[in-house]
Design a protein around this motif. Structure first.
Motif, PDB file in Angstrom:
ATOM      1  N   VAL A  39      -1.832   1.797  10.616  1.00  0.00           N
ATOM      2  CA  VAL A  39      -2.565   1.283  11.773  1.00  0.00           C
ATOM      3  C   VAL A  39      -2.606  -0.243  11.813  1.00  0.00           C
ATOM      4  O   VAL A  39      -3.440  -0.823  12.504  1.00  0.00           O
ATOM      5  N   GLY A  40      -1.702  -0.900  11.086  1.00  0.00           N
ATOM      6  CA  GLY A  40      -1.761  -2.355  10.958  1.00  0.00           C
ATOM      7  C   GLY A  40      -2.043  -3.107  12.239  1.00  0.00           C
ATOM      8  O   GLY A  40      -2.915  -3.963  12.295  1.00  0.00           O
ATOM      9  N   ALA A  55       0.565  -3.131   3.300  1.00  0.00           N
ATOM     10  CA  ALA A  55       0.529  -2.870   4.739  1.00  0.00           C
ATOM     11  C   ALA A  55       1.827  -3.356   5.383  1.00  0.00           C
ATOM     12  O   ALA A  55       1.852  -3.703   6.560  1.00  0.00           O
ATOM     13  N   SER A  56       2.901  -3.392   4.591  1.00  0.00           N
ATOM     14  CA  SER A  56       4.181  -3.851   5.115  1.00  0.00           C
ATOM     15  C   SER A  56       5.094  -2.652   5.371  1.00  0.00           C
ATOM     16  O   SER A  56       5.155  -2.142   6.485  1.00  0.00           O
ATOM     17  N   SER A 113      -4.098  -9.143  14.302  1.00  0.00           N
ATOM     18  CA  SER A 113      -4.698  -7.822  14.101  1.00  0.00           C
ATOM     19  C   SER A 113      -4.179  -7.168  12.819  1.00  0.00           C
ATOM     20  O   SER A 113      -4.925  -6.457  12.126  1.00  0.00           O
ATOM     21  N   THR A 114      -2.910  -7.414  12.471  1.00  0.00           N
ATOM     22  CA  THR A 114      -2.395  -6.861  11.221  1.00  0.00           C
ATOM     23  C   THR A 114      -3.047  -7.532  10.020  1.00  0.00           C
ATOM     24  O   THR A 114      -3.403  -6.864   9.039  1.00  0.00           O
ATOM     25  N   ALA A 115      -3.239  -8.846  10.090  1.00  0.00           N
ATOM     26  CA  ALA A 115      -3.935  -9.541   9.006  1.00  0.00           C
ATOM     27  C   ALA A 115      -5.367  -9.035   8.863  1.00  0.00           C
ATOM     28  O   ALA A 115      -5.890  -8.924   7.741  1.00  0.00           O
ATOM     29  N   ASP A 116      -6.009  -8.709   9.975  1.00  0.00           N
ATOM     30  CA  ASP A 116      -7.347  -8.111   9.918  1.00  0.00           C
ATOM     31  C   ASP A 116      -7.309  -6.798   9.130  1.00  0.00           C
ATOM     32  O   ASP A 116      -8.186  -6.523   8.302  1.00  0.00           O
ATOM     33  N   THR A 117      -6.305  -5.964   9.415  1.00  0.00           N
ATOM     34  CA  THR A 117      -6.187  -4.684   8.718  1.00  0.00           C
ATOM     35  C   THR A 117      -5.984  -4.881   7.228  1.00  0.00           C
ATOM     36  O   THR A 117      -6.593  -4.190   6.398  1.00  0.00           O
ATOM     37  N   VAL A 118      -5.125  -5.836   6.865  1.00  0.00           N
ATOM     38  CA  VAL A 118      -4.877  -6.095   5.441  1.00  0.00           C
ATOM     39  C   VAL A 118      -6.166  -6.510   4.748  1.00  0.00           C
ATOM     40  O   VAL A 118      -6.499  -6.010   3.666  1.00  0.00           O
TER      41      VAL A 118
END
Length: 329
Positions: free
Chosen positions: A290-291, A239-240, A106-111
């Motif tokens: 929101v990552g 996003a880190s 999900s974080t990779a999706d946000t990035v």
């Protein structure tokens, strides 16, 4: 007697029920209008006679831990550990558990959403339409730039960086460069990723994505000199952790056209001030950290953190330990 644990972030009811099956629960939650300092003080008091703690978003200082003489384990509902002094916890024999796997996708999706939204000006143009500015055919003033076939540079090719490389290479036929302390041979084989020095990554990448943890060595890793090393057409994605970027230098670089834009999910100080210059810039997409913020992932993170804590208190936790050196004590 069941151990006492402090819950200092809201968790789903079923996760709280799970914790209650294994421990006595004390919940520390902010009251309306309560300051961060006051909330930290309440947490410090609750920890004094606690054996465990679970939560996120509050800095747990060595001074707080020094008073908590029964504390055996802390479980953070996050992958990042910058709210803790790992060396101090290890010295005291306290396990710090985290949730490194459940939020990866999900974080990779946000990035990648930030990559697409900055390149194609999604936020800016959506507001342009809502403001009633669309009166006819669009022209160059509304154009964005392509993502497919471009070069993405990923600083920190761990779990999330690897998931980002997968999306970029397989989904958008992007060339993947990465800077990392160690080679990621799996990503090199699967996605054609090429390991380079940071300077080369900055100079060649169309999108520079920061996926490295915040440490003393990475604080302000991207400053004025690094921004000048990027292409003028490049976009910075972070996003880190906000402090990896010198925010004042970034604002200056965006204002004078040193780089083309930025997609930001994190900031040096959060929440971002309403008068921040970043919010007035049309070439910036700003999100409220929101990552991993989907219903599914946040629930999985809370459950994972709860299970981590109960296992750590039982002395059976063997994974998701941020300071594994503590097990050698």
């Amino acid at each position: 007697m069941l151990p006492k644990i402090v819950v200092y972030k809201a968790v789903p009811p079923d996760v709280l029920d799970y914790l209650r099956e294994h421990a006595r629960i004390v919940v520390v939650e902010p009251a309306p209008g309560q300051s961060q300092a006051s909330l930290s003080g309440a947490l410090g008091e609750a920890l004094v006679d606690a054996e465990g703690a679970i939560g996120a978003s509050i800095k747990v200082t060595p001074a707080m831990v020094a008073r908590a003489r029964r504390l055996k384990a802390i479980s953070t509902i996050s992958v990042g550990t910058d709210n803790f002094d790992l060396d101090d916890l290890t010295r005291r024999g306290i396990v710090l558990a985290h949730t490194p796997d459940v939020l990866t996708e999900s974080t990779a999706d946000t990035v990648f959403a930030l990559v697409l939204s900055t390149a194609r000006r999604v936020v800016d143009l959506a507001q342009w339409v809502k403001d009633g500015q669309w009166h006819g055919s669009i022209g160059p003033a509304q154009y964005g730039v392509d993502v497919h076939g471009k070069t993405i540079g990923i600083v920190g090719l761990g779990r999330i960086g690897g998931a980002l490389a997968k999306r970029a290479a397989l989904g958008f036929d992007m060339r993947v460069l990465y800077a990392n302390r160690h080679p990621n041979e799996a990503a090199e084989r699967a996605y054609g990723a090429r390991r380079v020095e940071l300077g080369e990554l900055l100079a060649q990448s169309d999108f520079v994505c920061l996926q490295t943890p915040l440490t003393p060595q990475t604080r302000h890793l991207i400053g004025a000199a690094e921004l000048r090393a990027m292409k003028r057409s490049a976009i910075l994605i972070n996003a880190s952790r906000g402090a990896i970027v010198d925010e004042a230098a970034l604002i200056a670089a965006l204002a004078d056209g040193t780089i083309a834009g930025a997609g930001l999910d994190v900031f040096e100080h959060e929440p971002l001030a309403a008068d921040s210059s970043l919010l007035a810039m049309r070439n910036v997409v700003a999100l409220p950290h929101v990552g991993s913020a989907t219903h599914e992932t946040r629930h999985a993170m809370a459950r994972c953190a709860a299970e981590n804590l109960i296992a750590a208190l039982a002395g059976t936790l063997s994974r998701n330990i941020a300071n594994p050196e503590v097990l050698a004590r």
